[in-house]
Motif scaffolding. Structure first.
Motif, PDB file in Angstrom:
ATOM      1  N   ALA A 184       0.842  -1.195   0.000  1.00 44.18           N
ATOM      2  CA  ALA A 184       0.000   0.000   0.000  1.00 44.18           C
ATOM      3  C   ALA A 184       0.883   1.253   0.000  1.00 44.18           C
ATOM      4  O   ALA A 184       0.647   2.184  -0.780  1.00 44.18           O
ATOM      5  CB  ALA A 184      -0.924   0.001   1.217  1.00 44.18           C
ATOM      6  N   LEU A 185       1.913   1.253   0.840  1.00 41.47           N
ATOM      7  CA  LEU A 185       2.819   2.408   0.890  1.00 41.47           C
ATOM      8  C   LEU A 185       3.572   2.577  -0.426  1.00 41.47           C
ATOM      9  O   LEU A 185       3.774   3.705  -0.887  1.00 41.47           O
ATOM     10  CB  LEU A 185       3.806   2.264   2.051  1.00 41.47           C
ATOM     11  N   ASP A 186       3.968   1.456  -1.040  1.00 41.65           N
ATOM     12  CA  ASP A 186       4.653   1.527  -2.344  1.00 41.65           C
ATOM     13  C   ASP A 186       3.757   2.181  -3.384  1.00 41.65           C
ATOM     14  O   ASP A 186       4.203   3.017  -4.171  1.00 41.65           O
ATOM     15  CB  ASP A 186       5.071   0.129  -2.829  1.00 41.65           C
ATOM     16  N   ALA A 187       2.492   1.778  -3.413  1.00 39.82           N
ATOM     17  CA  ALA A 187       1.546   2.348  -4.382  1.00 39.82           C
ATOM     18  C   ALA A 187       1.407   3.856  -4.152  1.00 39.82           C
ATOM     19  O   ALA A 187       1.450   4.650  -5.101  1.00 39.82           O
ATOM     20  CB  ALA A 187       0.189   1.653  -4.286  1.00 39.82           C
ATOM     21  N   LEU A 188       1.271   4.246  -2.893  1.00 38.59           N
ATOM     22  CA  LEU A 188       1.114   5.669  -2.570  1.00 38.59           C
ATOM     23  C   LEU A 188       2.379   6.461  -2.906  1.00 38.59           C
ATOM     24  O   LEU A 188       2.312   7.595  -3.357  1.00 38.59           O
ATOM     25  CB  LEU A 188       0.758   5.848  -1.093  1.00 38.59           C
ATOM     26  N   GLN A 189       3.529   5.812  -2.690  1.00 40.09           N
ATOM     27  CA  GLN A 189       4.817   6.445  -2.991  1.00 40.09           C
ATOM     28  C   GLN A 189       4.927   6.767  -4.485  1.00 40.09           C
ATOM     29  O   GLN A 189       5.569   7.739  -4.866  1.00 40.09           O
ATOM     30  CB  GLN A 189       5.949   5.487  -2.585  1.00 40.09           C
ATOM     31  N   ALA A 190       4.270   5.943  -5.314  1.00 45.63           N
ATOM     32  CA  ALA A 190       4.335   6.123  -6.764  1.00 45.63           C
ATOM     33  C   ALA A 190       3.617   7.400  -7.212  1.00 45.63           C
ATOM     34  O   ALA A 190       3.835   7.867  -8.330  1.00 45.63           O
ATOM     35  CB  ALA A 190       3.736   4.904  -7.473  1.00 45.63           C
ATOM     36  N   LEU A 191       2.765   7.920  -6.370  1.00 45.79           N
ATOM     37  CA  LEU A 191       2.048   9.152  -6.712  1.00 45.79           C
ATOM     38  C   LEU A 191       2.976  10.345  -6.513  1.00 45.79           C
ATOM     39  O   LEU A 191       3.303  10.709  -5.387  1.00 45.79           O
ATOM     40  CB  LEU A 191       0.794   9.309  -5.837  1.00 45.79           C
ATOM     41  N   SER A 192       3.398  10.896  -7.622  1.00 48.35           N
ATOM     42  CA  SER A 192       4.301  12.033  -7.550  1.00 48.35           C
ATOM     43  C   SER A 192       3.850  13.103  -8.528  1.00 48.35           C
ATOM     44  O   SER A 192       3.731  12.817  -9.717  1.00 48.35           O
ATOM     45  CB  SER A 192       5.720  11.557  -7.882  1.00 48.35           C
ATOM     46  N   PRO A 193       3.535  14.282  -8.046  1.00 52.46           N
ATOM     47  CA  PRO A 193       3.549  14.673  -6.639  1.00 52.46           C
ATOM     48  C   PRO A 193       2.370  14.048  -5.885  1.00 52.46           C
ATOM     49  O   PRO A 193       1.376  13.648  -6.488  1.00 52.46           O
ATOM     50  CB  PRO A 193       3.412  16.195  -6.707  1.00 52.46           C
ATOM     51  N   ALA A 194       2.504  13.975  -4.574  1.00 48.18           N
ATOM     52  CA  ALA A 194       1.427  13.418  -3.732  1.00 48.18           C
ATOM     53  C   ALA A 194       0.189  14.316  -3.846  1.00 48.18           C
ATOM     54  O   ALA A 194       0.318  15.534  -3.888  1.00 48.18           O
ATOM     55  CB  ALA A 194       1.889  13.356  -2.291  1.00 48.18           C
ATOM     56  N   PRO A 195      -0.989  13.699  -3.894  1.00 49.27           N
ATOM     57  CA  PRO A 195      -2.233  14.498  -3.931  1.00 49.27           C
ATOM     58  C   PRO A 195      -2.530  15.095  -2.556  1.00 49.27           C
ATOM     59  O   PRO A 195      -3.355  14.585  -1.807  1.00 49.27           O
ATOM     60  CB  PRO A 195      -3.287  13.488  -4.367  1.00 49.27           C
ATOM     61  N   GLU A 196      -1.831  16.173  -2.226  1.00 46.30           N
ATOM     62  CA  GLU A 196      -1.868  16.797  -0.902  1.00 46.30           C
ATOM     63  C   GLU A 196      -3.268  17.115  -0.381  1.00 46.30           C
ATOM     64  O   GLU A 196      -3.500  17.120   0.810  1.00 46.30           O
ATOM     65  CB  GLU A 196      -1.058  18.108  -0.922  1.00 46.30           C
ATOM     66  N   LYS A 197      -4.198  17.418  -1.271  1.00 36.93           N
ATOM     67  CA  LYS A 197      -5.536  17.876  -0.865  1.00 36.93           C
ATOM     68  C   LYS A 197      -6.548  16.736  -0.742  1.00 36.93           C
ATOM     69  O   LYS A 197      -7.726  16.973  -0.566  1.00 36.93           O
ATOM     70  CB  LYS A 197      -6.067  18.910  -1.868  1.00 36.93           C
TER      71      LYS A 197
END
Length: 167
Positions: free
Chosen positions: A29-42
């Protein structure tokens, strides 16, 4: 404005992380989220997934910041409140957990997880009568719901033991 294809890619990655989290695959799960660049801050769901993954790994300090970021983005979200309360429980702050859960119960009176966690913290603080009340609400809300079968068994066992001791 985020282009639709980018939004769809973010949604697909978030879903991948959500599925991994639901299976207890916290690193994936963390790997998948890490792939989001830039992170969807909002996006509160991004922070909720990130915090929940760290919490699942027992990384309490790493879990706190994402939950703190999710809260103002989704102030009435029951899942954010429950996860924050669980984080407090894991850190031994049952009074803090109960404060969050009481507020969440006011907003979401039909969410079983709120009462299950209230009961747990009340038990830890020695408030047996309150714990019994919370656990009975949990049982009422989860009646006939197989998703909660394991928790229902444990809660029912505890209630049976305490009633036989006090009765």
């Amino acid at each position: 404005v985020v282009p639709k294809q980018d939004r769809d890619a973010v949604d697909a990655t978030m879903e991948q992380a959500r599925i991994a989290l639901s299976r207890g695959q916290y690193f994936q799960a963390l790997d998948a989220l890490q792939a989001l660049s830039p992170a969807p801050e909002k996006r509160a769901d991004f922070w909720l997934l990130k915090g929940s993954s760290h919490l699942g790994l027992g990384q309490l300090d790493l879990a706190e910041q994402p939950f703190t970021k999710a809260q103002p983005l989704a102030p009435g979200n029951a899942q954010v409140a429950i996860q924050l309360a669980i984080l407090k429980q894991e850190k031994g702050d049952h009074t803090g957990a109960l404060k969050i859960l009481a507020e969440a119960a006011g907003r979401h009176p039909n969410m079983p997880e709120i009462y299950l966690n209230q009961g747990y913290s009340q038990l830890e603080l020695g408030a047996m009568r309150d714990a019994g009340r919370s656990f009975r609400v949990f049982l009422r809300l989860t009646e006939g719901r197989s998703l909660y079968a394991e928790q229902r068994k444990a809660v029912s066992r505890w209630l049976a033991q305490t009633s036989s001791v006090s009765g």
